[in-house]
Design an enzyme around this catalytic site. Structure first.
Site, PDB file in Angstrom:
ATOM      1  N   HIS A   1       7.389   7.431   5.214  1.00 20.92           N
ATOM      2  CA  HIS A   1       7.257   7.291   4.478  1.00 20.92           C
ATOM      3  C   HIS A   1       7.437   7.598   2.995  1.00 20.92           C
ATOM      4  O   HIS A   1       7.397   8.200   2.061  1.00 20.92           O
ATOM      5  CB  HIS A   1       9.086   6.894   4.894  1.00 20.92           C
ATOM      6  CG  HIS A   1       8.724   5.442   4.181  1.00 20.92           C
ATOM      7  ND1 HIS A   1       9.609   4.520   2.750  1.00 20.92           N
ATOM      8  CD2 HIS A   1       7.706   4.140   4.568  1.00 20.92           C
ATOM      9  CE1 HIS A   1       8.700   3.507   3.179  1.00 20.92           C
ATOM     10  NE2 HIS A   1       7.778   3.262   3.947  1.00 20.92           N
TER      11      HIS A   1
ATOM     12  N   GLN B   1      -0.126   2.397   1.127  1.00 23.83           N
ATOM     13  CA  GLN B   1       0.289   2.881  -0.517  1.00 23.83           C
ATOM     14  C   GLN B   1      -0.949   4.022  -0.812  1.00 23.83           C
ATOM     15  O   GLN B   1      -0.379   4.835  -1.431  1.00 23.83           O
ATOM     16  CB  GLN B   1       0.179   2.185  -0.772  1.00 23.83           C
ATOM     17  CG  GLN B   1       0.605   2.404  -3.013  1.00 23.83           C
ATOM     18  CD  GLN B   1       2.233   2.863  -2.548  1.00 23.83           C
ATOM     19  OE1 GLN B   1       2.691   3.962  -3.036  1.00 23.83           O
ATOM     20  NE2 GLN B   1       2.692   1.405  -1.684  1.00 23.83           N
TER      21      GLN B   1
ATOM     22  N   CYS C   1      10.194  -4.048  -0.363  1.00 19.35           N
ATOM     23  CA  CYS C   1      10.546  -5.479   0.538  1.00 19.35           C
ATOM     24  C   CYS C   1      10.798  -6.841   0.109  1.00 19.35           C
ATOM     25  O   CYS C   1      11.506  -7.322   1.176  1.00 19.35           O
ATOM     26  CB  CYS C   1       9.205  -5.259   1.392  1.00 19.35           C
ATOM     27  SG  CYS C   1       9.132  -3.874   2.581  1.00 19.35           S
TER      28      CYS C   1
ATOM     29  N   SER D   1       2.397   4.586   7.230  1.00 21.72           N
ATOM     30  CA  SER D   1       3.349   4.246   7.240  1.00 21.72           C
ATOM     31  C   SER D   1       3.986   6.249   6.610  1.00 21.72           C
ATOM     32  O   SER D   1       3.857   6.422   5.198  1.00 21.72           O
ATOM     33  CB  SER D   1       4.632   3.475   6.121  1.00 21.72           C
ATOM     34  OG  SER D   1       5.645   3.771   6.891  1.00 21.72           O
TER      35      SER D   1
END
Length: 382
Positions: A201, A179, A327, A199
């Site tokens: 994305h 994040q 998630c 990550s």
């Protein structure tokens, strides 16, 4: 009806520049980077250049970047591979209760096979203290995994101080920076970070793509068995278009751009609070109330307003926010982060929502969202 997207902590839309780079690579660079022929060499060139761009973004060496399928794989590799390969040195691991499931579930697995995991509790702003890490540390501790910035409430942990504490200890220091990467200034050397997960994305790159930084002094086995790609640290043919797209997203997130984004997002937070205050709406903030946290994450507590009803009403009116981590949010179960911060009996775990800003959001969108939020809150309380 148009939609206003304010769930960027869950995922970000791919930038047009990233899509363009990936499209070009899919057409022109289809070779296998492990092949020695012309097309393989072309793919290897893109792979090496992309790795260099990404390594520079965190002050790492090119050889310390291992491409993965995303943050979950990177977390699993750092945690499970470290534990299984170092259990002769001890079986104690330290983490905290506010981590993403990509950390908590591997920890639960390790507990099931005999490892001892200490879960540190946050303060009411969601921060894990250096003192709590120090107090939990033992001679048998082989790994400490503390997230850089929290995906639900935006708290930023004292990573540099924890790294300093651990630099002369046998424990490896891992941080989930999924994040935080792309918004915060991260220096793995200065902060004494041994392993770091990301990550693509989360910063306008492609899904199913990330990397694990592993300090050159550390040797852990590959979690994915197969070929010798990524210098034998992650088997599987590299996804060249996605890696090139990731590198383009990283290039776009320059130091000046990250600073501009942080300032913009903090302005959005202030804008929301100003409008809420002017309209007499009762609310609280879960997490940092100042600019010391992740500025793109804003978790609001609205007393007496059921999260499920609120999210549904906002969605039907075209405003996309969430109740917490994407998630686990589909189940509408209480947030484990808010439970860790306030306790399982706190009304905050049922009456809160997460707003997360992106580079494409505008003050006009934030104003429209806040006015709709006020309308729904007044409707539900009258």
């Amino acid at each position: 009806m148009g939609y206003i997207y304010l769930d960027n902590a869950a995922t970000t839309p791919m930038a047009s520049e990233v899509i363009e780079v990936m499209h070009e690579q899919m057409i022109n660079t289809f070779g296998n980077a492990s092949a020695t022929n012309y097309f393989g060499r072309q793919a290897r060139k893109v792979l090496d250049e992309s790795r260099h761009t990404i390594a520079q973004s965190i002050n790492a060496k090119d050889s310390e970047i291992v491409f993965t399928s995303g943050g979950t794989e990177a977390d699993n590799t750092a945690i499970i591979s470290t534990a299984l390969s170092r259990q002769d040195r001890g079986k104690h691991i330290i983490t905290d209760t506010t981590e993403h499931e990509a950390v908590l579930k591997p920890m639960a697995y390790l507990e099931s096979i005999g490892f001892d995991v200490t879960y540190l509790e946050p303060d009411e702003s969601g921060v894990i203290s250096v003192k709590s890490v120090k107090n939990a540390l033992t001679d048998d501790t082989i790994l400490v995994s503390i997230m850089y910035g929290n995906n639900e409430v935006g708290s930023v942990n004292p990573i540099s101080e924890i790294g300093e504490l651990l630099k002369d200890h046998q424990a490896y220091f891992h941080t989930d920076a999924v994040q935080a990467y792309g918004t915060e200034d991260i220096d793995v050397k200065a902060e004494n970070i041994d392993m770091l997960s990301t990550s693509a994305h989360k910063l306008y790159g492609p899904k199913f793509m990330g990397f694990l930084y592993i300090n050159d002094s550390i040797h852990i086995p590959s979690l994915i068995m197969g070929g010798d790609q990524e210098t034998k640290r992650r088997a599987g043919t590299e996804n060249i278009p996605a890696i090139a797209g990731f590198a383009e997203a990283v290039r776009m997130a320059s130091d000046s751009e990250k600073k501009a984004r942080r300032e913009k997002y903090f302005g959005f937070k202030q804008q929301i609070q100003k409008i809420l205050n002017e309209n007499g709406i009762k609310y609280g903030i879960n997490g940092p109330s100042t600019s010391h946290g992740l500025n793109h994450v804003f978790n609001l507590y609205l007393p007496g307003i059921d999260r499920g009803i609120l999210l549904t009403r906002l969605d039907l009116d075209g405003f996309e926010v969430s109740g917490g981590s994407a998630c686990t949010a589909g189940s509408l179960e209480p947030s484990h982060v808010l439970i860790a911060m306030f306790g399982k009996d706190s009304p905050r775990i049922h009456d809160s929502l997460r707003i997360s800003f992106g580079k494409n959001n505008t003050p006009e969108e934030v104003e429209a969202f806040t006015k709709k939020l006020i309308e729904i809150v007044n409707d539900l309380t009258n």
